[in-house]
Enzyme design. Structure first.
Site, PDB file in Angstrom:
ATOM      1  N   LYS A   1       0.829  -1.210   0.000  1.00  0.00           N
ATOM      2  CA  LYS A   1       0.000   0.000   0.000  1.00  0.00           C
ATOM      3  C   LYS A   1       0.865   1.263   0.000  1.00  0.00           C
ATOM      4  O   LYS A   1       0.623   2.182  -0.778  1.00  0.00           O
ATOM      5  CB  LYS A   1      -0.933   0.026   1.223  1.00  0.00           C
ATOM      6  CG  LYS A   1      -1.863  -1.181   1.324  1.00  0.00           C
ATOM      7  CD  LYS A   1      -2.868  -1.037   2.458  1.00  0.00           C
ATOM      8  CE  LYS A   1      -2.257  -0.986   3.854  1.00  0.00           C
ATOM      9  NZ  LYS A   1      -1.677  -2.279   4.305  1.00  0.00           N
TER      10      LYS A   1
ATOM     11  N   ARG B   1      -9.222   1.063   9.419  1.00  0.00           N
ATOM     12  CA  ARG B   1      -8.904  -0.320   9.772  1.00  0.00           C
ATOM     13  C   ARG B   1      -9.996  -0.973  10.596  1.00  0.00           C
ATOM     14  O   ARG B   1      -9.858  -2.154  10.944  1.00  0.00           O
ATOM     15  CB  ARG B   1      -7.602  -0.354  10.585  1.00  0.00           C
ATOM     16  CG  ARG B   1      -6.344  -0.563   9.740  1.00  0.00           C
ATOM     17  CD  ARG B   1      -5.172  -0.390  10.681  1.00  0.00           C
ATOM     18  NE  ARG B   1      -4.002  -1.128  10.375  1.00  0.00           N
ATOM     19  CZ  ARG B   1      -2.909  -0.620   9.791  1.00  0.00           C
ATOM     20  NH1 ARG B   1      -2.908   0.611   9.350  1.00  0.00           N
ATOM     21  NH2 ARG B   1      -1.835  -1.357   9.638  1.00  0.00           N
TER      22      ARG B   1
ATOM     23  N   ARG C   1      11.964  -7.112   4.791  1.00  0.00           N
ATOM     24  CA  ARG C   1      11.908  -5.714   5.235  1.00  0.00           C
ATOM     25  C   ARG C   1      12.503  -5.578   6.643  1.00  0.00           C
ATOM     26  O   ARG C   1      13.197  -4.610   6.939  1.00  0.00           O
ATOM     27  CB  ARG C   1      10.450  -5.237   5.210  1.00  0.00           C
ATOM     28  CG  ARG C   1      10.304  -3.741   5.401  1.00  0.00           C
ATOM     29  CD  ARG C   1       8.935  -3.247   4.994  1.00  0.00           C
ATOM     30  NE  ARG C   1       7.923  -3.544   6.002  1.00  0.00           N
ATOM     31  CZ  ARG C   1       6.638  -3.180   5.886  1.00  0.00           C
ATOM     32  NH1 ARG C   1       6.222  -2.557   4.802  1.00  0.00           N
ATOM     33  NH2 ARG C   1       5.779  -3.472   6.842  1.00  0.00           N
TER      34      ARG C   1
ATOM     35  N   ARG D   1      12.348  -2.424  11.267  1.00  0.00           N
ATOM     36  CA  ARG D   1      11.149  -1.807  11.863  1.00  0.00           C
ATOM     37  C   ARG D   1      10.627  -2.730  12.963  1.00  0.00           C
ATOM     38  O   ARG D   1      10.369  -3.910  12.708  1.00  0.00           O
ATOM     39  CB  ARG D   1      10.129  -1.614  10.733  1.00  0.00           C
ATOM     40  CG  ARG D   1       8.993  -0.720  11.098  1.00  0.00           C
ATOM     41  CD  ARG D   1       8.118  -0.486   9.884  1.00  0.00           C
ATOM     42  NE  ARG D   1       6.738  -0.758  10.217  1.00  0.00           N
ATOM     43  CZ  ARG D   1       5.726  -0.592   9.383  1.00  0.00           C
ATOM     44  NH1 ARG D   1       5.951  -0.172   8.143  1.00  0.00           N
ATOM     45  NH2 ARG D   1       4.504  -0.848   9.769  1.00  0.00           N
TER      46      ARG D   1
ATOM     47  N   ARG E   1      -0.232  -8.341  13.784  1.00  0.00           N
ATOM     48  CA  ARG E   1      -0.762  -7.388  12.792  1.00  0.00           C
ATOM     49  C   ARG E   1      -1.656  -8.101  11.783  1.00  0.00           C
ATOM     50  O   ARG E   1      -2.705  -7.585  11.396  1.00  0.00           O
ATOM     51  CB  ARG E   1       0.398  -6.674  12.080  1.00  0.00           C
ATOM     52  CG  ARG E   1       1.109  -5.693  13.004  1.00  0.00           C
ATOM     53  CD  ARG E   1       2.448  -5.271  12.448  1.00  0.00           C
ATOM     54  NE  ARG E   1       2.340  -4.472  11.246  1.00  0.00           N
ATOM     55  CZ  ARG E   1       3.336  -4.286  10.379  1.00  0.00           C
ATOM     56  NH1 ARG E   1       4.506  -4.873  10.589  1.00  0.00           N
ATOM     57  NH2 ARG E   1       3.161  -3.536   9.327  1.00  0.00           N
TER      58      ARG E   1
HETATM   59  P1  AMP Z   1       1.051   0.596   9.092  1.00  0.00           P
HETATM   60  O1  AMP Z   1       2.293   1.352   8.799  1.00  0.00           O
HETATM   61  O2  AMP Z   1      -0.149   1.102   8.343  1.00  0.00           O
HETATM   62  O3  AMP Z   1       1.223  -0.896   8.938  1.00  0.00           O
HETATM   63  O4  AMP Z   1       0.700   0.845  10.629  1.00  0.00           O
HETATM   64  C1  AMP Z   1       1.614   0.503  11.650  1.00  0.00           C
HETATM   65  C2  AMP Z   1       0.890   0.407  12.972  1.00  0.00           C
HETATM   66  O5  AMP Z   1       0.300   1.670  13.303  1.00  0.00           O
HETATM   67  C3  AMP Z   1      -0.264  -0.569  13.044  1.00  0.00           C
HETATM   68  O6  AMP Z   1       0.156  -1.895  13.288  1.00  0.00           O
HETATM   69  C4  AMP Z   1      -1.079   0.007  14.207  1.00  0.00           C
HETATM   70  O7  AMP Z   1      -0.464  -0.269  15.448  1.00  0.00           O
HETATM   71  C5  AMP Z   1      -0.954   1.494  13.959  1.00  0.00           C
HETATM   72  N1  AMP Z   1      -1.998   1.983  13.031  1.00  0.00           N
HETATM   73  C6  AMP Z   1      -1.811   2.536  11.796  1.00  0.00           C
HETATM   74  N2  AMP Z   1      -2.969   2.880  11.243  1.00  0.00           N
HETATM   75  C7  AMP Z   1      -3.934   2.519  12.126  1.00  0.00           C
HETATM   76  C8  AMP Z   1      -5.351   2.601  12.109  1.00  0.00           C
HETATM   77  N3  AMP Z   1      -6.023   3.101  11.055  1.00  0.00           N
HETATM   78  N4  AMP Z   1      -6.025   2.130  13.200  1.00  0.00           N
HETATM   79  C9  AMP Z   1      -5.376   1.634  14.275  1.00  0.00           C
HETATM   80  N5  AMP Z   1      -4.038   1.509  14.344  1.00  0.00           N
HETATM   81  C10 AMP Z   1      -3.312   1.958  13.284  1.00  0.00           C
END
Ligand code: AMP
Length: 187
Positions: A13, A88, A127, A133, A144
């Site tokens: 994404k 989400r 990654r 990360r 996740r």
């Molecule tokens: P991402 O980079 O989108 O994979 O997000 C990394 C982490 O940020 C996720 O595993 C959640 O802990 C938090 N996070 C990001 N976006 C959301 C969201 N829309 N709702 C809840 N937690 C989020």
């Protein structure tokens, strides 16, 4: 045009969102990036969310809805938003619809990147080795993926019922996925 890039963690994404920004001048709104920036800045919000993110759980709806709301004016000015990693949960999706409606706007398309779990696990292992990360470690990634399946995948029928959902094969090269997304956006 406002679109949601939808899919499990590590589906591509972020990569595709950045490309769309470069090619189409849209604005990427990634809640993950916003939360990581809060952590990096050492803000109160960053301190509140760090442990939750590191273990792979979702932060509260209220936090991410507030972050997105603050950035919507940028998207209006920039020719539309690419929502990346948001919404989400169903509560987030409903809040987003309401926030956009209040601005006389809406989600136009939801592009779902379909990638097999085995491919995701391989991608994220690479990654993790390259970028380190914290939430890409195997235990957090499992959490996740679990959060995606339990809390985020149930949004698919919500967008399907609105006639906005399109599937794109996310297993190909970055270029192949890009052209499949472009084909959907240019319809
Ligand atoms: P991402 O980079 O989108 O994979 O997000 C990394 C982490 O940020 C996720 O595993 C959640 O802990 C938090 N996070 C990001 N976006 C959301 C969201 N829309 N709702 C809840 N937690 C989020």
């Amino acid at each position: 045009m406002n679109i949601i890039l939808f899919g499990p963690p590590a589906a591509g994404k972020g990569t595709q969102a950045k490309r769309l920004v470069a090619e189409r001048g849209m604005v990427q709104l990634s809640t993950g990036d916003m939360l990581r920036a809060s952590i990096a800045s050492g803000s109160e919000l960053g301190q509140e969310v760090k442990a939750i993110m590191d273990r792979g759980d979702l932060v509260t709806d209220a936090i991410v809805v507030r972050l997105i709301e603050a950035r919507l004016p940028e998207a209006d000015a920039g020719g539309g938003a690419i929502f990346d990693g948001f919404p989400r949960t169903l509560a987030q999706a409903e809040a987003l619809d309401a926030m956009l409606a209040a601005r006389g706007s809406q989600i136009d398309r939801v592009i779902r990147l379909k990638v097999d779990d085995t491919a995701l696990i391989e991608r994220v292992a690479t990654r993790f080795a390259e970028q380190g990360r914290a939430d890409d470690n195997p235990d957090s990634f499992k959490v996740r993926l679990g959060a995606y399946n339990a809390q985020t995948a149930p949004l698919l029928p919500y967008y399907e019922a609105q006639g906005k959902l399109v599937d794109v094969d996310g297993m190909g090269t970055i270029e192949a996925v890009a052209s499949a997304i472009n084909a959907q956006l240019d319809l």
